[in-house]
Write a protein that holds these residues in place. Structure first.
Motif, PDB file in Angstrom:
ATOM      1  N   TYR A   1     -13.841 -51.510 -37.471  1.00  0.00           N
ATOM      2  CA  TYR A   1     -12.731 -52.434 -37.232  1.00  0.00           C
ATOM      3  C   TYR A   1     -11.791 -51.911 -36.150  1.00  0.00           C
ATOM      4  N   TYR A   2     -11.118 -52.871 -35.507  1.00  0.00           N
ATOM      5  CA  TYR A   2     -10.086 -52.577 -34.513  1.00  0.00           C
ATOM      6  C   TYR A   2      -8.827 -53.304 -34.941  1.00  0.00           C
ATOM      7  N   THR A   3      -7.688 -52.716 -34.684  1.00  0.00           N
ATOM      8  CA  THR A   3      -6.424 -53.403 -34.962  1.00  0.00           C
ATOM      9  C   THR A   3      -6.048 -54.226 -33.740  1.00  0.00           C
ATOM     10  N   ILE A   4      -5.131 -55.138 -33.934  1.00  0.00           N
ATOM     11  CA  ILE A   4      -4.673 -55.966 -32.824  1.00  0.00           C
ATOM     12  C   ILE A   4      -4.009 -55.097 -31.759  1.00  0.00           C
TER      13      ILE A   4
ATOM     14  N   ILE B   1      -3.944 -62.717 -28.074  1.00  0.00           N
ATOM     15  CA  ILE B   1      -5.000 -62.606 -29.088  1.00  0.00           C
ATOM     16  C   ILE B   1      -4.790 -63.648 -30.181  1.00  0.00           C
ATOM     17  N   ARG B   2      -3.548 -63.824 -30.605  1.00  0.00           N
ATOM     18  CA  ARG B   2      -3.265 -64.846 -31.633  1.00  0.00           C
ATOM     19  C   ARG B   2      -3.606 -66.244 -31.127  1.00  0.00           C
TER      20      ARG B   2
ATOM     21  N   ALA C   1     -12.184 -64.778 -34.959  1.00  0.00           N
ATOM     22  CA  ALA C   1     -11.768 -64.928 -36.356  1.00  0.00           C
ATOM     23  C   ALA C   1     -11.739 -63.561 -37.037  1.00  0.00           C
ATOM     24  N   PRO C   2     -10.634 -62.848 -36.868  1.00  0.00           N
ATOM     25  CA  PRO C   2     -10.561 -61.525 -37.497  1.00  0.00           C
ATOM     26  C   PRO C   2     -10.474 -61.636 -39.017  1.00  0.00           C
ATOM     27  N   ILE C   3     -10.802 -60.535 -39.656  1.00  0.00           N
ATOM     28  CA  ILE C   3     -10.649 -60.432 -41.110  1.00  0.00           C
ATOM     29  C   ILE C   3      -9.175 -60.176 -41.383  1.00  0.00           C
ATOM     30  N   ARG C   4      -8.669 -60.767 -42.460  1.00  0.00           N
ATOM     31  CA  ARG C   4      -7.266 -60.531 -42.820  1.00  0.00           C
ATOM     32  C   ARG C   4      -7.206 -59.722 -44.108  1.00  0.00           C
TER      33      ARG C   4
ATOM     34  N   LEU D   1      -7.857 -57.472 -38.895  1.00  0.00           N
ATOM     35  CA  LEU D   1      -8.850 -56.455 -38.556  1.00  0.00           C
ATOM     36  C   LEU D   1      -9.973 -57.141 -37.788  1.00  0.00           C
ATOM     37  N   PHE D   2     -10.225 -56.620 -36.608  1.00  0.00           N
ATOM     38  CA  PHE D   2     -11.213 -57.219 -35.714  1.00  0.00           C
ATOM     39  C   PHE D   2     -12.510 -56.423 -35.763  1.00  0.00           C
ATOM     40  N   ARG D   3     -13.604 -57.139 -35.995  1.00  0.00           N
ATOM     41  CA  ARG D   3     -14.929 -56.514 -36.008  1.00  0.00           C
ATOM     42  C   ARG D   3     -15.378 -56.244 -34.570  1.00  0.00           C
TER      43      ARG D   3
END
Length: 130
Positions: free
Chosen positions: A4-7, A21-22, A31-34, A40-42
């Motif tokens: 995962y990567y953070t914003i 990004i938003r 569609a990041p995981i929340r 959290l970005f895959r």
């Protein structure tokens, strides 16, 4: 490869704002995981973001980027996506080449106007620098 990567990590890596990004998220392009309020970005989200930014640099609209990305997921698949990209790149190139011709024409007209002014100033004995 990371999970995962953070914003914040992505904004730094790609030199873009969190708002950007938003926006892409709101447009349904990523569609990041929340987890609570954290996004959290895959790795796949990171790759999509990279493709989106490349498309923007090439002058594609969000709608065109969405269309191209959508093709990858459904028929005609990657082959159709590649054909569409080639067609869009060709169209964009033609637009830019026309703009270049227009700019060259305008520069030529400016050169002619400037030359005419300098010639007339010389006839009148006026210095072009005062």
């Amino acid at each position: 490869m990371r999970d995962y990567y953070t914003i914040t990590e992505l904004t730094r890596e790609f030199d873009i704002s969190t708002r950007t990004i938003r926006f892409y998220e709101d447009e349904g392009l990523i569609a990041p995981i929340r987890r609570g309020r954290t996004r959290l970005f895959r790795h796949s989200d990171r790759q999509l973001l990279k493709m989106i930014l490349r498309g923007k640099r090439l002058g594609f609209s969000i709608a065109e980027i969405r269309e191209i990305m959508g093709m990858y997921r459904t028929p005609p698949g990657e082959a159709g996506q590649l054909r569409t990209i080639i067609r869009r790149v060709s169209e964009r190139r033609a637009e830019l080449e026309q703009k270049r011709r227009d700019i060259e024409d305008l520069l030529s007209e400016l050169d002619q106007a400037e030359e005419a002014c300098l010639t007339r100033m010389a006839e009148l004995g006026i210095s072009p620098t005062s």
